[in-house]
Structures are given as C-alpha cells and as structure tokens.
Design a protein around this motif. Structure first.
Motif, PDB file in Angstrom:
ATOM      1  N   ILE A 111       0.840  -1.204   0.000  1.00  0.00           N
ATOM      2  CA  ILE A 111       0.000   0.000   0.000  1.00  0.00           C
ATOM      3  C   ILE A 111       0.871   1.249   0.000  1.00  0.00           C
ATOM      4  O   ILE A 111       0.646   2.188  -0.773  1.00  0.00           O
ATOM      5  N   ARG A 112       1.876   1.249   0.837  1.00  0.00           N
ATOM      6  CA  ARG A 112       2.770   2.410   0.916  1.00  0.00           C
ATOM      7  C   ARG A 112       3.534   2.611  -0.386  1.00  0.00           C
ATOM      8  O   ARG A 112       3.703   3.752  -0.847  1.00  0.00           O
ATOM      9  N   SER A 113       3.997   1.528  -0.985  1.00  0.00           N
ATOM     10  CA  SER A 113       4.742   1.627  -2.242  1.00  0.00           C
ATOM     11  C   SER A 113       3.854   2.151  -3.366  1.00  0.00           C
ATOM     12  O   SER A 113       4.286   2.966  -4.180  1.00  0.00           O
ATOM     13  N   GLU A 114       2.622   1.676  -3.418  1.00  0.00           N
ATOM     14  CA  GLU A 114       1.690   2.169  -4.428  1.00  0.00           C
ATOM     15  C   GLU A 114       1.408   3.660  -4.212  1.00  0.00           C
ATOM     16  O   GLU A 114       1.322   4.426  -5.176  1.00  0.00           O
ATOM     17  N   ALA A 115       1.282   4.062  -2.957  1.00  0.00           N
ATOM     18  CA  ALA A 115       1.033   5.475  -2.667  1.00  0.00           C
ATOM     19  C   ALA A 115       2.232   6.329  -3.062  1.00  0.00           C
ATOM     20  O   ALA A 115       2.061   7.402  -3.658  1.00  0.00           O
ATOM     21  N   LEU A 116       3.434   5.862  -2.766  1.00  0.00           N
ATOM     22  CA  LEU A 116       4.623   6.620  -3.159  1.00  0.00           C
ATOM     23  C   LEU A 116       4.725   6.686  -4.675  1.00  0.00           C
ATOM     24  O   LEU A 116       5.024   7.737  -5.246  1.00  0.00           O
ATOM     25  N   PHE A 117       4.458   5.589  -5.343  1.00  0.00           N
ATOM     26  CA  PHE A 117       4.458   5.538  -6.804  1.00  0.00           C
ATOM     27  C   PHE A 117       3.485   6.580  -7.360  1.00  0.00           C
ATOM     28  O   PHE A 117       3.809   7.282  -8.322  1.00  0.00           O
ATOM     29  N   ALA A 118       2.307   6.674  -6.768  1.00  0.00           N
ATOM     30  CA  ALA A 118       1.259   7.582  -7.253  1.00  0.00           C
ATOM     31  C   ALA A 118       1.487   9.029  -6.834  1.00  0.00           C
ATOM     32  O   ALA A 118       0.818   9.934  -7.341  1.00  0.00           O
ATOM     33  N   SER A 119       2.425   9.256  -5.938  1.00  0.00           N
ATOM     34  CA  SER A 119       2.685  10.612  -5.456  1.00  0.00           C
ATOM     35  C   SER A 119       3.460  11.429  -6.492  1.00  0.00           C
ATOM     36  O   SER A 119       3.924  10.903  -7.502  1.00  0.00           O
ATOM     37  N   THR A 120       3.635  12.696  -6.185  1.00  0.00           N
ATOM     38  CA  THR A 120       4.410  13.572  -7.071  1.00  0.00           C
ATOM     39  C   THR A 120       5.896  13.575  -6.716  1.00  0.00           C
ATOM     40  O   THR A 120       6.693  14.176  -7.427  1.00  0.00           O
ATOM     41  N   LEU A 121       6.249  12.902  -5.626  1.00  0.00           N
ATOM     42  CA  LEU A 121       7.648  12.844  -5.204  1.00  0.00           C
ATOM     43  C   LEU A 121       8.468  12.092  -6.249  1.00  0.00           C
ATOM     44  O   LEU A 121       8.026  11.063  -6.775  1.00  0.00           O
TER      45      LEU A 121
ATOM     46  N   ARG B 179      -7.483   3.950  -5.242  1.00  0.00           N
ATOM     47  CA  ARG B 179      -7.092   4.833  -6.356  1.00  0.00           C
ATOM     48  C   ARG B 179      -5.584   4.795  -6.578  1.00  0.00           C
ATOM     49  O   ARG B 179      -5.120   4.867  -7.711  1.00  0.00           O
ATOM     50  N   CYS B 180      -4.809   4.656  -5.499  1.00  0.00           N
ATOM     51  CA  CYS B 180      -3.352   4.516  -5.652  1.00  0.00           C
ATOM     52  C   CYS B 180      -3.043   3.277  -6.504  1.00  0.00           C
ATOM     53  O   CYS B 180      -2.223   3.340  -7.415  1.00  0.00           O
ATOM     54  N   ALA B 181      -3.706   2.173  -6.191  1.00  0.00           N
ATOM     55  CA  ALA B 181      -3.503   0.939  -6.959  1.00  0.00           C
ATOM     56  C   ALA B 181      -3.923   1.127  -8.416  1.00  0.00           C
ATOM     57  O   ALA B 181      -3.264   0.616  -9.332  1.00  0.00           O
ATOM     58  N   GLU B 182      -4.983   1.876  -8.645  1.00  0.00           N
ATOM     59  CA  GLU B 182      -5.434   2.147 -10.011  1.00  0.00           C
ATOM     60  C   GLU B 182      -4.399   2.951 -10.790  1.00  0.00           C
ATOM     61  O   GLU B 182      -4.162   2.690 -11.972  1.00  0.00           O
ATOM     62  N   VAL B 183      -3.803   3.926 -10.140  1.00  0.00           N
ATOM     63  CA  VAL B 183      -2.777   4.749 -10.790  1.00  0.00           C
ATOM     64  C   VAL B 183      -1.589   3.873 -11.193  1.00  0.00           C
ATOM     65  O   VAL B 183      -1.057   3.993 -12.300  1.00  0.00           O
ATOM     66  N   VAL B 184      -1.174   2.986 -10.288  1.00  0.00           N
ATOM     67  CA  VAL B 184      -0.063   2.077 -10.586  1.00  0.00           C
ATOM     68  C   VAL B 184      -0.413   1.207 -11.796  1.00  0.00           C
ATOM     69  O   VAL B 184       0.378   1.088 -12.738  1.00  0.00           O
TER      70      VAL B 184
ATOM     71  N   GLN C 159      -2.579   1.718 -14.166  1.00  0.00           N
ATOM     72  CA  GLN C 159      -2.663   2.538 -15.372  1.00  0.00           C
ATOM     73  C   GLN C 159      -1.272   2.832 -15.930  1.00  0.00           C
ATOM     74  O   GLN C 159      -1.035   2.728 -17.131  1.00  0.00           O
ATOM     75  N   GLU C 160      -0.347   3.201 -15.061  1.00  0.00           N
ATOM     76  CA  GLU C 160       1.009   3.512 -15.511  1.00  0.00           C
ATOM     77  C   GLU C 160       1.710   2.279 -16.071  1.00  0.00           C
ATOM     78  O   GLU C 160       2.432   2.378 -17.067  1.00  0.00           O
ATOM     79  N   PHE C 161       1.517   1.125 -15.444  1.00  0.00           N
ATOM     80  CA  PHE C 161       2.127  -0.095 -15.980  1.00  0.00           C
ATOM     81  C   PHE C 161       1.526  -0.448 -17.330  1.00  0.00           C
ATOM     82  O   PHE C 161       2.220  -0.992 -18.191  1.00  0.00           O
ATOM     83  N   GLY C 162       0.248  -0.125 -17.536  1.00  0.00           N
ATOM     84  CA  GLY C 162      -0.383  -0.382 -18.822  1.00  0.00           C
ATOM     85  C   GLY C 162       0.081   0.572 -19.902  1.00  0.00           C
ATOM     86  O   GLY C 162       0.289   0.181 -21.052  1.00  0.00           O
ATOM     87  N   GLU C 163       0.266   1.829 -19.550  1.00  0.00           N
ATOM     88  CA  GLU C 163       0.614   2.853 -20.535  1.00  0.00           C
ATOM     89  C   GLU C 163       2.117   3.044 -20.714  1.00  0.00           C
ATOM     90  O   GLU C 163       2.569   3.372 -21.803  1.00  0.00           O
TER      91      GLU C 163
END
Length: 76
Positions: free
Chosen positions: A8-18, A44-49, A51-55
């Motif tokens: 969960i934390r990794s997905e959140a960091l991935f989805a962050s702007t950092l 939503r964090c998991a969804e962002v991850v 989406q990015e892996f797909g695109e």
C-alpha cells in the motif's frame, strides 16, 4: 515488515508527485505516502499504478522498484 502495508505504501509513493531525482529524505517519503493515501485512497493509488504499468511499462518498473526500496528504508 508487513507485506500488505509495504504494498500500500509503495503504491502510494508511486502515485505521489515525489521524484527519485529529488533524493527525498525518509521524512519526505513518509509525508508523501500519507498525503497521497489521504488524497486518493488506497484503491485509487492501486489504479494509478495499474494505469502507468499499462501505458508506460518501461518507466513504471523503475519507479516501482524505487518506491519499494524507498518505503522499506523510510518505514524500517
């Protein structure tokens, strides 16, 4: 470490702007994770991850590797 919590934390960091290029401190990483989960929620964090892996799988893999290492270090 708790594998589910790390995910969960990794997905959140991935989805962050950092960004890795900012050489964030553990404190900034923890703040980014908390702020992103508060803003987007876990699902939503998991969804962002996903989406990015797909695109952009070529970029997403490196970002996720960084996120995993950064989270393990910041939350150790």
């Amino acid at each position: 470490m708790n594998t589910v919590l790390d995910s969960i934390r990794s997905e959140a960091l991935f989805a962050s702007t950092l960004q890795r290029s900012q050489s964030p401190t553990p404190e900034l990483i923890r703040e980014a994770v908390t702020a992103t989960v508060d803003r987007l929620g876990e699902a939503r964090c998991a969804e962002v991850v996903a989406q990015e892996f797909g695109e952009h799988p070529d970029c997403a893999l490196g970002r996720m590797r960084w996120a995993l290492r950064a989270v393990r270090s910041a939350f150790a």
